[in-house]
Design a protein around this motif. Structure first.
Motif, PDB file in Angstrom:
ATOM      1  N   TYR A 116     -12.754 -72.204  83.326  1.00 25.95           N
ATOM      2  CA  TYR A 116     -13.496 -72.439  82.090  1.00 25.95           C
ATOM      3  C   TYR A 116     -14.384 -73.672  82.176  1.00 25.95           C
ATOM      4  N   THR A 117     -15.477 -73.628  81.430  1.00 26.91           N
ATOM      5  CA  THR A 117     -16.285 -74.825  81.221  1.00 26.91           C
ATOM      6  C   THR A 117     -15.546 -75.734  80.241  1.00 26.91           C
ATOM      7  N   PRO A 118     -15.935 -77.006  80.157  1.00 32.25           N
ATOM      8  CA  PRO A 118     -15.298 -77.887  79.168  1.00 32.25           C
ATOM      9  C   PRO A 118     -15.452 -77.361  77.743  1.00 32.25           C
ATOM     10  N   MET A 119     -16.577 -76.724  77.463  1.00 32.01           N
ATOM     11  CA  MET A 119     -16.813 -76.203  76.122  1.00 32.01           C
ATOM     12  C   MET A 119     -15.843 -75.071  75.806  1.00 32.01           C
ATOM     13  N   GLY A 125      -8.200 -73.658  73.241  1.00 32.20           N
ATOM     14  CA  GLY A 125      -6.918 -74.334  73.104  1.00 32.20           C
ATOM     15  C   GLY A 125      -6.441 -75.074  74.334  1.00 32.20           C
ATOM     16  N   VAL A 126      -7.161 -74.957  75.452  1.00 36.99           N
ATOM     17  CA  VAL A 126      -6.746 -75.654  76.671  1.00 36.99           C
ATOM     18  C   VAL A 126      -6.792 -77.166  76.469  1.00 36.99           C
ATOM     19  N   ASP A 131      -3.991 -82.465  75.814  1.00 37.90           N
ATOM     20  CA  ASP A 131      -3.708 -83.601  74.941  1.00 37.90           C
ATOM     21  C   ASP A 131      -2.210 -83.720  74.681  1.00 37.90           C
ATOM     22  N   GLU A 132      -1.554 -82.604  74.405  1.00 38.21           N
ATOM     23  CA  GLU A 132      -0.112 -82.618  74.172  1.00 38.21           C
ATOM     24  C   GLU A 132       0.643 -83.131  75.393  1.00 38.21           C
ATOM     25  N   ARG A 326       1.485 -72.889  78.934  1.00 37.23           N
ATOM     26  CA  ARG A 326       0.301 -72.350  78.260  1.00 37.23           C
ATOM     27  C   ARG A 326      -0.929 -72.434  79.155  1.00 37.23           C
ATOM     28  N   LEU A 327      -1.008 -73.485  79.966  1.00 35.89           N
ATOM     29  CA  LEU A 327      -2.105 -73.580  80.930  1.00 35.89           C
ATOM     30  C   LEU A 327      -1.972 -72.482  81.982  1.00 35.89           C
TER      31      LEU A 327
END
Length: 360
Positions: A116-119, A125-126, A131-132, A326-327
């Motif tokens: 995925y791109t950062p966007m 949700g990545v 962050d979590e 999840r990743l």
């Protein structure tokens, strides 16, 4: 473990935050300046800081009350220690690749596999998962990407025509060592400033590198081929000490988040364009593209994204970061789904050119 240590040293943390000069506004309508200290894993003028300066410039437009106090690069804290410096509050914000702190957060091994791109990571949700993980393990807030759109590329003194490096030695990073081993090569750990001499003296036969950066070392003068397809994604993250973050007023928090989200497409497009420009520079200097056959190209992607993915130490990753499941679900693929657009920055330079045109 570091988080527990931090909790036992509140006086040191408070002193560290005072040292950084993070003057936090407590009123959403206040005109008080908020000073946020920043350190990078890269030297100030390194191309991997381009995204940071794009973010800082945009922040000056969007939030003029925020003052970014850049403390320096590796000269102020070793790159492999920077994440702990941010966790301890020595700096408010750090900019560095996840590869630099896989010992502290094993789940960062997954970042290079992103399709995925950062966007897209912000939308699907990545980003929230990263962050979590950062908050749970190090007491750090994950804000976004400062570098993206730079695939890894194999540079070689000799032409590579198949998936066999013939036991030759290649300078590698932690992200590419296993790939070189899988292809029959020997990984060599060398500081960046020693790679040119090692290639010039034939100490190593090539090097793996992000597709932006080799020209800063003059490597196009000592290699003859760049291998296609490229693989993996070279990314660097913007992370912030959680206590520093929590002390910010809502207006300042929103400005940081909104500005990073606003500038990420420009950062991604910037590194795509730099990839094209640098590859053209290599080719103008006489380097040639060693493009593998379609079958070998697909096999290379399978080795990178299927075999290497399965070989990760999943027990360690999931035991230390349960949210990494999840990743795994977001990034996972199988052979039938594997395509050349798996690489966000483009497997081939022609793909990268097309991506730039799409973003215009």
């Amino acid at each position: 473990m570091l988080k527990k240590t931090m909790k036992s040293l509140p006086t040191l943390l408070t002193f560290s935050l005072l040292l950084t000069g993070c003057a936090v506004s407590t009123n959403d309508n206040s005109d008080d300046t908020v000073t946020i200290s920043v350190a990078s894993g890269f030297a100030r003028n390194h191309s991997n800081n381009d995204g940071l300066w794009m973010f800082v410039d945009k922040l000056e437009e969007n939030a003029p009350w925020i003052n970014i106090d850049f403390k320096g690069g590796p000269e102020v804290m070793a790159s492999n220690l920077l994440i702990e410096g941010v966790a301890a509050g020595v700096f408010d914000i750090g900019v560095l690749p996840g590869d630099y702190y896989v010992d502290q957060i094993p789940a960062m091994e997954l970042a290079r596999f992103t399709p995925y791109t950062p966007m897209e990571e912000r939308e699907n949700g990545v980003l929230e998962t990263y962050d979590e993980i950062h908050r749970d393990q190090l007491g750090i807030t994950y804000l976004g990407r400062a570098v993206a759109g730079m695939p890894q590329v194999i540079l070689s003194r000799r032409e590579i025509t198949d998936l066999d490096l013939h036991g030759d030695s290649y300078r590698t990073s932690s992200a590419t060592s296993n790939m070189v081993i899988t292809l029959g090569g020997v990984p060599v750990d060398l500081p960046g400033n020693e790679v040119y001499t090692a290639l010039e003296r034939n100490v190593v036969s090539g090097a793996t590198w992000a597709s932006v950066g080799p020209s800063s070392l003059g490597l196009e003068g000592v290699v003859s081929y760049d291998v296609a397809p490229r693989f993996y994604e070279s990314v660097a993250n913007i992370v912030m000490n959680e206590r520093s973050w929590d002390q910010l007023d809502q207006r300042t928090q929103d400005a940081l988040v909104d500005t990073i989200a606003e500038v990420e497409p420009d950062i991604f497009a910037h590194y795509l364009s730099k990839t094209i420009e640098e590859t053209e520079q290599w080719h103008a200097a006489g380097v040639q593209e060693a493009r593998l056959s379609e079958d070998d190209s697909r096999t290379l992607l399978e080795l990178a994204y299927v075999d290497a993915w399965e070989d990760l130490d999943w027990d360690r990753i999931l035991s230390t970061s349960p949210a990494a499941a999840r990743l795994r679900d977001a990034y996972d693929t199988n052979d039938s789904e594997l395509t050349f657009d798996r690489v966000p920055g483009g497997s081939f330079i022609s793909d990268t050119t097309d991506l730039v045109e799409e973003l215009k």
